[in-house]
Scaffold this active site. Structure first.
Site, PDB file in Angstrom:
ATOM      1  N   ASN A   7       6.898   0.912   1.454  1.00 27.59           N
ATOM      2  CA  ASN A   7       7.642  -0.302   1.802  1.00 27.59           C
ATOM      3  C   ASN A   7       7.815  -1.079   0.507  1.00 27.59           C
ATOM      4  OD1 ASN A   7       8.571  -2.803   2.569  1.00 27.59           O
ATOM      5  ND2 ASN A   7       7.045  -3.126   4.164  1.00 27.59           N
ATOM      6  N   ARG A   9       8.858  -3.855  -0.168  1.00 23.71           N
ATOM      7  CA  ARG A   9       8.573  -5.292  -0.097  1.00 23.71           C
ATOM      8  C   ARG A   9       7.073  -5.580  -0.117  1.00 23.71           C
ATOM      9  NH1 ARG A   9      11.944  -7.122   4.918  1.00 23.71           N
ATOM     10  NH2 ARG A   9      12.143  -9.167   3.971  1.00 23.71           N
ATOM     11  N   CYS A  10       6.264  -4.532  -0.047  1.00 20.94           N
ATOM     12  CA  CYS A  10       4.803  -4.674  -0.008  1.00 20.94           C
ATOM     13  C   CYS A  10       4.233  -4.489  -1.411  1.00 20.94           C
ATOM     14  CB  CYS A  10       4.228  -3.627   0.940  1.00 20.94           C
ATOM     15  SG  CYS A  10       2.435  -3.498   0.894  1.00 20.94           S
ATOM     16  N   SER A  11       3.480  -5.457  -1.885  1.00 22.50           N
ATOM     17  CA  SER A  11       2.926  -5.382  -3.238  1.00 22.50           C
ATOM     18  C   SER A  11       1.953  -4.213  -3.386  1.00 22.50           C
ATOM     19  CB  SER A  11       2.241  -6.696  -3.614  1.00 22.50           C
ATOM     20  OG  SER A  11       1.128  -6.942  -2.775  1.00 22.50           O
ATOM     21  N   ARG A  14       4.052  -1.069  -3.727  1.00 18.85           N
ATOM     22  CA  ARG A  14       4.662  -1.018  -5.067  1.00 18.85           C
ATOM     23  C   ARG A  14       3.618  -0.634  -6.118  1.00 18.85           C
ATOM     24  NH1 ARG A  14       6.914  -6.010  -3.401  1.00 18.85           N
ATOM     25  NH2 ARG A  14       5.588  -7.079  -4.907  1.00 18.85           N
TER      26      ARG A  14
END
Length: 113
Positions: A7, A9-11, A14
């Site tokens: 995802n 948008r998930c730190s 990433r």
């Protein structure tokens, strides 16, 4: 090659991707929110992780708390819920061959290399 259920948008997701890239790993990115896994695909991931389906649920998500938390659900029903609501799937998940890990913390993805 490592498959990463990701995802962007998930730190944490990433960070896991970055760690794999730093290791020079070839990565197949599966944006599971855009293309949710099928029931069978998710069942295979759960088997590779060697966990019960409930362990892959983000139990702190409002949707889980409001709609499913106090219900007596079978493993198959929990998998179906994740297929229908992929945001409830814990992330990131890294898979290489017959090994898989949930990247919590993100450094755990290195365990499969």
């Amino acid at each position: 090659m490592t498959t990463l259920y990701h995802n962007p948008r998930c730190s944490k997701s990433r960070e896991a991707l970055h760690l794999l890239e730093e290791e020079g790993e070839t990565i197949e990115i599966v944006k599971y929110l855009d293309t949710p896994p099928t029931h069978q695909e998710l069942k295979q991931v759960i088997e590779l992780l060697d966990i019960k389906p409930i362990a892959l649920i983000r139990t702190q998500e409002a949707d889980w708390k409001q709609n499913y938390k106090d219900k007596n659900l079978t493993d198959e029903q929990i998998i179906d819920i994740m297929v229908q609501n992929p945001k409830l799937i814990e992330r990131p998940i890294a898979i290489k061959g017959t090994h898989a890990v949930i990247g919590r913390p993100p450094k755990k993805v290195l365990d499969i290399l």
